[in-house]
Motif scaffolding. Structure first.
Motif, PDB file in Angstrom:
ATOM      1  N   UNK A   1       0.843  -1.201   0.000  1.00 45.21           N
ATOM      2  CA  UNK A   1       0.000   0.000   0.000  1.00 45.21           C
ATOM      3  C   UNK A   1       0.879   1.252   0.000  1.00 45.21           C
ATOM      4  N   UNK A   2       0.558   2.177  -0.877  1.00 43.17           N
ATOM      5  CA  UNK A   2       1.284   3.451  -0.904  1.00 43.17           C
ATOM      6  C   UNK A   2       1.080   4.191   0.412  1.00 43.17           C
ATOM      7  N   UNK A   3       2.155   4.757   0.966  1.00 43.17           N
ATOM      8  CA  UNK A   3       2.073   5.501   2.217  1.00 43.17           C
ATOM      9  C   UNK A   3       2.473   6.953   1.989  1.00 43.17           C
ATOM     10  N   UNK A   4       1.616   7.845   2.418  1.00 42.86           N
ATOM     11  CA  UNK A   4       1.883   9.276   2.360  1.00 42.86           C
ATOM     12  C   UNK A   4       2.199   9.747   3.768  1.00 42.86           C
ATOM     13  N   UNK A   5       3.378  10.324   3.953  1.00 42.60           N
ATOM     14  CA  UNK A   5       3.754  10.897   5.240  1.00 42.60           C
ATOM     15  C   UNK A   5       3.322  12.360   5.242  1.00 42.60           C
ATOM     16  N   UNK A   6       2.373  12.694   6.074  1.00 40.53           N
ATOM     17  CA  UNK A   6       1.894  14.067   6.061  1.00 40.53           C
ATOM     18  C   UNK A   6       0.974  14.368   7.220  1.00 40.53           C
ATOM     19  N   UNK A   7       0.484  15.589   7.217  1.00 40.67           N
ATOM     20  CA  UNK A   7      -0.418  16.069   8.256  1.00 40.67           C
ATOM     21  C   UNK A   7      -1.820  15.525   7.993  1.00 40.67           C
ATOM     22  N   UNK A   8      -2.338  14.782   8.939  1.00 38.85           N
ATOM     23  CA  UNK A   8      -3.634  14.142   8.752  1.00 38.85           C
ATOM     24  C   UNK A   8      -4.743  15.178   8.545  1.00 38.85           C
ATOM     25  N   UNK A   9      -4.540  16.383   9.084  1.00 44.71           N
ATOM     26  CA  UNK A   9      -5.552  17.431   8.969  1.00 44.71           C
ATOM     27  C   UNK A   9      -5.577  18.071   7.589  1.00 44.71           C
ATOM     28  N   UNK A  10      -4.590  17.757   6.748  1.00 43.45           N
ATOM     29  CA  UNK A  10      -4.591  18.253   5.369  1.00 43.45           C
ATOM     30  C   UNK A  10      -5.506  17.437   4.463  1.00 43.45           C
ATOM     31  N   UNK A  11      -6.182  16.441   5.028  1.00 42.24           N
ATOM     32  CA  UNK A  11      -7.066  15.571   4.250  1.00 42.24           C
ATOM     33  C   UNK A  11      -8.468  15.588   4.866  1.00 42.24           C
ATOM     34  N   UNK A  12      -9.146  16.741   4.790  1.00 39.70           N
ATOM     35  CA  UNK A  12     -10.428  16.881   5.495  1.00 39.70           C
ATOM     36  C   UNK A  12     -11.511  15.919   5.021  1.00 39.70           C
ATOM     37  N   UNK A  13     -11.481  15.528   3.774  1.00 40.31           N
ATOM     38  CA  UNK A  13     -12.500  14.595   3.270  1.00 40.31           C
ATOM     39  C   UNK A  13     -12.467  13.291   4.054  1.00 40.31           C
ATOM     40  N   UNK A  14     -11.277  12.747   4.265  1.00 42.92           N
ATOM     41  CA  UNK A  14     -11.147  11.465   4.952  1.00 42.92           C
ATOM     42  C   UNK A  14     -11.307  11.635   6.461  1.00 42.92           C
TER      43      UNK A  14
ATOM     44  N   UNK B   1     -11.949  22.115  12.782  1.00 37.43           N
ATOM     45  CA  UNK B   1     -11.705  21.115  11.753  1.00 37.43           C
ATOM     46  C   UNK B   1     -12.709  21.220  10.622  1.00 37.43           C
ATOM     47  N   UNK B   2     -13.316  20.107  10.283  1.00 37.40           N
ATOM     48  CA  UNK B   2     -14.263  20.066   9.164  1.00 37.40           C
ATOM     49  C   UNK B   2     -15.657  20.558   9.537  1.00 37.40           C
ATOM     50  N   UNK B   3     -15.851  20.903  10.798  1.00 44.04           N
ATOM     51  CA  UNK B   3     -17.155  21.406  11.213  1.00 44.04           C
ATOM     52  C   UNK B   3     -18.224  20.341  11.334  1.00 44.04           C
ATOM     53  N   UNK B   4     -17.819  19.137  11.691  1.00 44.63           N
ATOM     54  CA  UNK B   4     -18.770  18.023  11.765  1.00 44.63           C
ATOM     55  C   UNK B   4     -19.894  18.298  12.757  1.00 44.63           C
ATOM     56  N   UNK B   5     -19.602  19.017  13.855  1.00 40.22           N
ATOM     57  CA  UNK B   5     -20.628  19.370  14.828  1.00 40.22           C
ATOM     58  C   UNK B   5     -21.321  20.682  14.459  1.00 40.22           C
ATOM     59  N   UNK B   6     -20.572  21.618  13.911  1.00 39.36           N
ATOM     60  CA  UNK B   6     -21.151  22.913  13.559  1.00 39.36           C
ATOM     61  C   UNK B   6     -22.295  22.763  12.565  1.00 39.36           C
ATOM     62  N   UNK B   7     -22.111  21.950  11.537  1.00 38.84           N
ATOM     63  CA  UNK B   7     -23.155  21.834  10.522  1.00 38.84           C
ATOM     64  C   UNK B   7     -24.419  21.221  11.115  1.00 38.84           C
ATOM     65  N   UNK B   8     -24.266  20.286  12.020  1.00 37.14           N
ATOM     66  CA  UNK B   8     -25.436  19.655  12.623  1.00 37.14           C
ATOM     67  C   UNK B   8     -26.169  20.623  13.557  1.00 37.14           C
ATOM     68  N   UNK B   9     -25.413  21.425  14.289  1.00 35.46           N
ATOM     69  CA  UNK B   9     -26.054  22.425  15.144  1.00 35.46           C
ATOM     70  C   UNK B   9     -26.712  23.518  14.304  1.00 35.46           C
ATOM     71  N   UNK B  10     -26.091  23.896  13.203  1.00 40.98           N
ATOM     72  CA  UNK B  10     -26.706  24.879  12.304  1.00 40.98           C
ATOM     73  C   UNK B  10     -28.044  24.371  11.796  1.00 40.98           C
ATOM     74  N   UNK B  11     -28.101  23.108  11.433  1.00 40.94           N
ATOM     75  CA  UNK B  11     -29.338  22.533  10.908  1.00 40.94           C
ATOM     76  C   UNK B  11     -30.401  22.376  11.985  1.00 40.94           C
TER      77      UNK B  11
END
Length: 259
Positions: free
Chosen positions: A1-14, A51-61
């Motif tokens: 498996x290809x491994x990317x060494x990086x900041x996990x927060x740079x991948x907000x989708x995942x 971060x990605x606003x996972x809680x913010x969007x739910x509270x907004x709704x």
């Protein structure tokens, strides 16, 4: 498996697939805290290190006015794009949680999954609490969740979990590499294994968490000033089951009230 060494927060989708998969318990708990412990009505809420606003969007709704900040531009762009998609304005900005001011104060704030521990020292943490006190109205709340370091070996030094969204699957594994109590540093390894119908790859990251025992945290809070502990809970988020924090407590949610 290809491994990317990086900041996990740079991948907000995942990141969002993994941590945003099940927020129901947190949202229910936050709303119960607002009702039970705030001494003002809570309509405007704020999340530092959102971060990605996972809680913010739910509270907004659910009818709340929401805003937040994060130091990662990619996470902020992801969050604002999602807010816009549901008809809300871009109310999240790139900022440092130790050095910010708001034009209009909020009724409550929250930070639930250890983001606070990214702050490297007491000076940064005190600055954060002082910024937060300026941002929250008197009688409002700051719900802060993180792991304390107990006075015995921690019971949990690694964890793994899986989340799926459509054809995308994210497997995560996090472990403590080292724990330096003297210098208050916990080195953590975190990996995401990403699976799609066409390919798979791994994102691997390492970072340092600041450690706190209960005495260190309470001294810090007193030094910052402006806050009182209204209640304490564990990560089960059961509003009717507060806990007593002692020297062996690990996961804790401090419900802080602005005074």
């Amino acid at each position: 498996m290809e491994t990317i060494r990086g900041n996990i927060y740079d991948y907000p989708k995942y990141y969002d697939v993994l941590f945003g998969a099940d927020c129901q318990a947190e949202i229910k708990f936050l709303r119960a805290c607002f009702e039970r412990y705030a001494r003002i009505p809570v309509r405007r809420v704020f999340e530092p290190a959102c971060g990605t606003g996972r809680l913010l969007i739910r509270l907004a709704r659910q009818g709340f006015d929401v805003a937040g900040l994060d130091i990662n531009p990619r996470a902020v762009a992801f969050c604002n794009k999602r807010l816009n998609r549901y008809g809300y304005p871009s109310t999240v900005w790139v900022g440092d949680m130790t050095n910010f001011r708001v034009k209009r104060k909020f009724d409550a704030a929250f930070n639930t999954i250890n983001s606070f521990r990214h702050l490297p020292d007491d000076r940064a943490a005190v600055s954060h609490f002082q910024c937060m006190r300026q941002a929250i109205r008197k009688g409002g709340l700051y719900v802060l969740g993180f792991h304390l370091t107990p006075n015995r070996p921690p019971t949990c030094t690694e964890e793994a979990w899986v989340a799926r969204k459509g054809h995308l699957q994210v497997n995560s594994w996090m472990k403590t590499i080292s724990l330096d109590r003297e210098h208050r540093k916990e080195r953590v390894y975190l990996q995401f294994d990403i699976y799609t119908p066409s390919h798979s790859f791994r994102i691997a990251d390492e970072f340092i968490f600041r450690t706190y025992d209960r005495h260190q945290f309470l001294r810090l809070l007193k030094k910052a000033g402006g806050w009182e502990v209204a209640a304490t809970y564990d990560f089960a988020y059961r509003i009717d089951d507060p806990i007593v924090v002692d020297d062996q407590t690990e996961d804790v949610v401090f419900v802080l009230r602005a005074v």
